[in-house]
Design a protein around this motif. Structure first.
Motif, mmCIF file in Angstrom:
data_model
loop_
_atom_site.group_PDB
_atom_site.id
_atom_site.type_symbol
_atom_site.label_atom_id
_atom_site.label_comp_id
_atom_site.label_asym_id
_atom_site.label_seq_id
_atom_site.Cartn_x
_atom_site.Cartn_y
_atom_site.Cartn_z
ATOM 1 N N UNK A 158 8.199 -19.621 -4.345
ATOM 2 C CA UNK A 158 8.963 -18.438 -4.745
ATOM 3 C C UNK A 158 8.284 -17.178 -4.238
ATOM 4 N N UNK A 159 6.945 -17.150 -4.327
ATOM 5 C CA UNK A 159 6.194 -16.014 -3.813
ATOM 6 C C UNK A 159 6.404 -15.864 -2.310
ATOM 7 N N UNK A 160 6.305 -16.960 -1.579
ATOM 8 C CA UNK A 160 6.455 -16.903 -0.129
ATOM 9 C C UNK A 160 7.854 -16.448 0.274
ATOM 10 N N UNK A 161 8.874 -16.972 -0.399
ATOM 11 C CA UNK A 161 10.247 -16.603 -0.065
ATOM 12 C C UNK A 161 10.539 -15.155 -0.431
ATOM 13 N N UNK A 162 10.007 -14.709 -1.562
ATOM 14 C CA UNK A 162 10.201 -13.320 -1.982
ATOM 15 C C UNK A 162 9.494 -12.361 -1.032
ATOM 16 N N UNK B 247 4.267 -14.436 -8.852
ATOM 17 C CA UNK B 247 3.070 -13.626 -9.053
ATOM 18 C C UNK B 247 2.006 -13.996 -8.033
ATOM 19 N N UNK B 248 1.494 -12.997 -7.328
ATOM 20 C CA UNK B 248 0.423 -13.227 -6.370
ATOM 21 C C UNK B 248 -0.857 -13.632 -7.091
ATOM 22 N N UNK B 249 -1.138 -12.981 -8.212
ATOM 23 C CA UNK B 249 -2.339 -13.305 -8.978
ATOM 24 C C UNK B 249 -2.309 -14.755 -9.450
ATOM 25 N N UNK C 3 2.707 8.736 14.231
ATOM 26 C CA UNK C 3 3.728 7.771 13.821
ATOM 27 C C UNK C 3 3.717 7.613 12.301
ATOM 28 N N UNK C 4 4.754 7.009 11.770
ATOM 29 C CA UNK C 4 4.842 6.752 10.334
ATOM 30 C C UNK C 4 4.103 5.470 9.999
ATOM 31 N N UNK C 5 3.202 5.537 9.015
ATOM 32 C CA UNK C 5 2.468 4.354 8.576
ATOM 33 C C UNK C 5 3.156 3.761 7.352
ATOM 34 N N UNK C 6 3.435 2.466 7.398
ATOM 35 C CA UNK C 6 4.021 1.758 6.267
ATOM 36 C C UNK C 6 3.051 0.667 5.835
ATOM 37 N N UNK C 7 2.402 0.830 4.676
ATOM 38 C CA UNK C 7 1.466 -0.196 4.206
ATOM 39 C C UNK C 7 2.180 -1.510 3.940
ATOM 40 N N UNK C 8 1.408 -2.578 3.879
ATOM 41 C CA UNK C 8 2.003 -3.904 3.722
ATOM 42 C C UNK C 8 2.852 -3.989 2.456
ATOM 43 N N UNK C 9 4.032 -4.568 2.595
ATOM 44 C CA UNK C 9 4.914 -4.754 1.444
ATOM 45 C C UNK C 9 4.287 -5.729 0.461
ATOM 46 N N UNK C 10 4.449 -5.438 -0.833
ATOM 47 C CA UNK C 10 3.995 -6.367 -1.862
ATOM 48 C C UNK C 10 5.202 -6.848 -2.650
ATOM 49 N N UNK C 11 4.970 -7.591 -3.737
ATOM 50 C CA UNK C 11 6.081 -8.156 -4.498
ATOM 51 C C UNK C 11 6.904 -7.084 -5.190
ATOM 52 N N UNK C 12 6.367 -5.865 -5.313
ATOM 53 C CA UNK C 12 7.094 -4.783 -5.975
ATOM 54 C C UNK C 12 7.606 -3.748 -4.967
ATOM 55 N N UNK C 13 7.739 -4.137 -3.706
ATOM 56 C CA UNK C 13 8.218 -3.199 -2.684
ATOM 57 C C UNK C 13 9.597 -2.648 -3.031
#
Length: 350
Positions: A129-133, A112-114, A82-92
């Protein structure tokens, strides 16, 4: 005015060419136009169900931070083809659109997550904003996964999904990182967006106690409150797992047993997948789903409503400034393929 977060997203499957089943060649007249799946393709006999096989499934792997879900998801994808898709981050979004360099945070949700880890109660609303993004990025990624499945027949394994994203919201509210008005806004957005997508066929939960997660994160130099991690764990167990089990198959393992990929793969083979809305689908409903998920601009608009909320709202002048700052970036003034400043050639012929 909503935050200047969502940008135009290019359609198509180009993002999955590496490691994915090949797609039919596109007929095009210019770099900006290509022959995509649509009503004409359906009218000419293009159907989805014939390409769906035994492992044509959407599987999500969930768990707390540092629980080992990523390693399990990748090994399981290799095992099942199957195709593996790593977890999306803020720069997806940047990675999906093929940016040569990641764009500034002003064009990626203004969060910013940091900074969230360092200052979770920031007065400017960075936490929400981080959570919504992140919810928006997970919706886009899930649409990409559905598009890949319906277009190629190859199953997809993701780390987390928009269906489980709310566990972070619950933990943030419990810790006082966000206001109740933010939760109301999030639930309104979720109510008009997640209903448009089919849930995963299978959800796998990797259980690692919050105390162990905290220890591992502290050793790696990440200062995250134990109570926040505990809130995520509680939301998973008390809310997400009972909810997702209504529409999807569910497997749960403690972190040590989840390392046994052979056993997990064997457990999946024994599942009958006899519940959920996937059983009710046919070529007509798959057609409408493909039409939605290939239009990423339409998908992204599902997560935005004209509602004032200080955490995610900016003034007209600031929005105007950010818009023209984005358009001044290399290759952003015109449509892709029409920007001489990044080396596009023969523009007058296109």
């Amino acid at each position: 005015t909503e935050t200047a977060g969502v940008r135009v997203v290019a359609p198509g499957n180009a993002f999955f060419k590496k490691g994915a089943a090949s797609c039919a060649a596109c007929v095009h007249t210019s770099p900006a136009r290509s022959l995509r799946y649509g009503w004409l393709a359906y009218a000419l006999g293009e159907r989805t169900t014939p390409r769906l096989k035994h492992h044509s499934k959407i599987i999500t792997v969930d768990g707390n931070l540092c629980s080992g879900k990523g390693a399990l998801a990748q090994k399981l994808a290799d095992k099942l083809g199957m195709l593996y898709m790593p977890e999306a981050d803020t720069f997806y979004l940047d990675r999906r659109t093929g940016e040569k360099e990641l764009l500034p945070v002003d064009f990626n949700g203004m969060c910013s997550l940091e900074r969230f880890y360092a200052e979770p109660k920031a007065a400017d609303g960075n936490s929400y904003r981080l959570q919504m993004w992140m919810y928006t990025m997970r919706v886009l990624q899930y649409a990409d996964a559905l598009e890949h499945l319906l277009t190629t027949g190859q199953g997809v394994i993701l780390e987390r999904s928009p269906f489980s994203d709310f566990v972070f919201l619950d933990a943030m509210l419990k810790e006082g990182y966000i206001r109740k008005e933010c939760v109301q806004h999030y639930n309104e957005i979720k109510g008009i967006s997640i209903c448009e997508f089919l849930p995963p066929h299978l959800a796998i939960y990797v259980d690692l106690p919050a105390e162990e997660v905290h220890r591992k994160m502290t050793q790696s130099g990440q200062n995250v409150a134990l109570s926040y991690l505990k809130g995520i764990e509680d939301s998973y167990k008390n809310s997400f797992l009972p909810l997702i089990s209504e529409t999807s198959e569910l497997l749960a393992y403690d972190a040590s047993k989840a390392q046994d990929v052979e056993r997990v793969a064997e457990d999946i083979e024994y599942l009958k997948f006899e519940k959920g809305p996937w059983l009710e689908q046919d070529d007509v409903t798959f057609h409408h789903m493909r039409m939605l998920v290939e239009d990423k601009q339409r998908v992204s608009t599902l997560t935005h409503i004209p509602k004032f909320l200080p955490e995610i709202t900016i003034g007209a002048h600031d929005y105007d400034e950010k818009y023209y700052a984005y358009k001044s970036l290399p290759g952003k003034k015109y449509a892709p393929g029409y920007n001489a400043d990044v080396g596009d050639k023969h523009i007058w012929l296109k």
